[in-house]
Design an enzyme around this catalytic site. Structure first.
Site, short mmCIF file in Angstrom:
data_model
loop_
_atom_site.label_atom_id
_atom_site.label_comp_id
_atom_site.label_asym_id
_atom_site.label_seq_id
_atom_site.Cartn_x
_atom_site.Cartn_y
_atom_site.Cartn_z
CB CYS A 179 48.39 55.90 67.09
SG CYS A 179 49.01 57.08 65.85
CB CYS A 407 50.60 69.87 50.61
SG CYS A 407 50.04 69.30 48.98
#
Length: 451
Positions: A179, A407
């Site tokens: 990842c 956010c």
């Protein structure tokens, strides 16, 4: 008189209902533009198609994921004619993993998409544009994520353990080998962690894993049944060999395998170290977090001794730097454990000018003892659903300057409209690229009320 239908719409006599598109059907499409979530938009057969992994001016073959009425969601199977914007995805799992959906787009083009998304929300919802746009705050494209959750599932029929991330628009688990968005210490940890998980006698006891990197590296094992003694020993041996902390979580809160573990992160610019535990909220991107704190303090421009209110304060990510500058900080959070953690962080960093309180921030604040003297400035960093109840009270708090960290541009725009209705002006706004390789947008806005 004919009876009214009550607003229901019926197919005209002699007409034909448009057939539903089956899941899995493949369709060739011409992509017109990008949606704010990074999917390509195409128009075909009087329907709007949202296509993962597609870019403007491309011809693609897409597979239908879901169809309802005039909207079709699909995923790119083949790119027949590629856009000049397209790049090869650095991660081998990018096209199936649900973690990153923009790896096929350059970093500059990703920033442009997110900036456009923020501007459109402010314009459409609040009918406003900032007097000044700040440059986007960004950091490394890859190797930025210091916290991640890995899904774990035991396939009893196949006698196989899958460990990875959820697939896009699915509960399927994409088994990963690597990842590249993880910080380097977690990338190096991953192969050995995967190996030990596949050696467990009873892996079906594990619900999920969480990885952390800060002042130390840590692995949290969330288990749904008691771990077998040999399996616990294997995990313990792995943690000792790799010099990482092992935390376990069953029914209650996460607990360290060994007492005395300390886990935290640093804000070097202000000579601060903040302790936290698995389960606490921390920003995943350390470089962007530090840049975000610096920009927020610059925009608030607190003077020594000035009363500043920090709402949704968490561990003290903004509160402690504000106190380090000499402000008198009142910090408020809804979660009691986080309030205690923030108080401890203030004590350990020698900051006596930051005071922490617990309160339900969806309720009026007028009766709170800590609010009665008012504030020169307010900083708020709410969750995705925003802070509408708070901004409705902003003038009663007396704040002339408000920095709103968001956010979710949609709720930021909604709350901006409320602040503007109270006489505040949107002086500055800017995008924060906290999650490169995704379409997720975070933002910061400065509001000021004229004297």
């Amino acid at each position: 008189m004919a009876k009214r239908s009550g607003g229901l719409r019926f197919q005209p006599s002699g007409g034909e209902k448009k057939p539903q598109i089956p899941t899995g059907k493949k369709q060739r499409l011409s992509i017109q533009r990008l949606a704010n979530d990074g999917r390509g938009i195409a128009f075909h057969d009087n329907r709007t198609w949202f296509v993962e992994g597609a870019l403007p001016e491309e011809e693609v073959e897409a597979r239908v994921l879901n169809a309802r009425s005039q909207i079709v969601e699909a995923r790119t199977e083949r790119v027949l004619t590629a856009s000049a914007q397209r790049r090869a995805e650095p991660c081998p799992h990018a096209r199936v993993c649900g973690g990153c959906n923009l790896q096929h787009l350059s970093a500059a083009d990703q920033l442009e998409l997110k900036q456009r998304s923020l501007a459109e929300q402010l314009s459409r919802v609040a009918s406003v544009e900032p007097q000044q746009w700040a440059a986007p705050l960004s950091g490394p494209e890859f190797g930025y994520r210091r916290r991640a959750r890995l899904a774990v599932r035991w396939d009893n029929k196949a006698r196989q353990l899958d460990v990875g991330f959820r697939a896009s628009v699915s509960q399927d688990i994409v088994a990963i080998r690597e990842c590249p968005v993880l910080v380097q210490p977690l990338q190096m940890l991953l192969p050995d962690l995967l190996a030990v998980l596949h050696e467990l006698d009873k892996p079906q006891a594990i619900g999920h894993l969480e990885l952390f990197s800060g002042t130390s590296e840590a692995v949290l094992v969330r288990h749904t049944a008691a771990l077998a003694t040999p399996d616990l020993q294997r995990l313990s041996d792995f943690a000792e060999a790799k010099h990482v902390q092992l935390w376990l979580q069953g029914e209650g809160a996460p607990q360290p395998l060994e007492q005395g573990y300390t886990l935290g992160y640093r804000l070097p610019k202000w000579d601060l170290e903040l302790a936290w535990r698995p389960g606490d909220f921390v920003q995943v991107n350390a470089p962007v977090n530090e840049a975000m704190v610096a920009q927020a303090l610059d925009w608030l421009a607190p003077e020594a001794g000035e009363r500043v209110l920090d709402l949704f304060c968490g561990l003290g990510n903004f509160s402690l730097p504000l106190a380090r500058l000499g402000a008198q900080v009142v910090a408020v959070e809804g979660v009691g454990e986080m309030v205690e953690r923030a108080r401890t962080n203030a004590e350990h960093n020698g900051l006596g000018t930051a005071h922490f309180y617990q309160a339900d921030l969806s309720k009026p604040l007028a009766g709170a003892e800590w609010a009665k003297d008012g504030f020169a400035a307010v900083l708020l960093d709410p969750p995705r659903d925003g802070a509408l109840e708070i901004v409705r009270q902003m003038t009663t708090l007396g704040a002339r300057r408000v920095v709103y960290v968001s956010c979710n541009p949609a709720t930021l725009a909604r709350d901006a409209a409320e602040l503007i209705a109270q006489g505040y002006q949107l002086k500055r706004a800017g995008m924060l690229d906290m999650f490169p390789q995704t379409a997720h947008v975070e933002a910061m806005a400065l509001f000021e009320r004229p004297a």
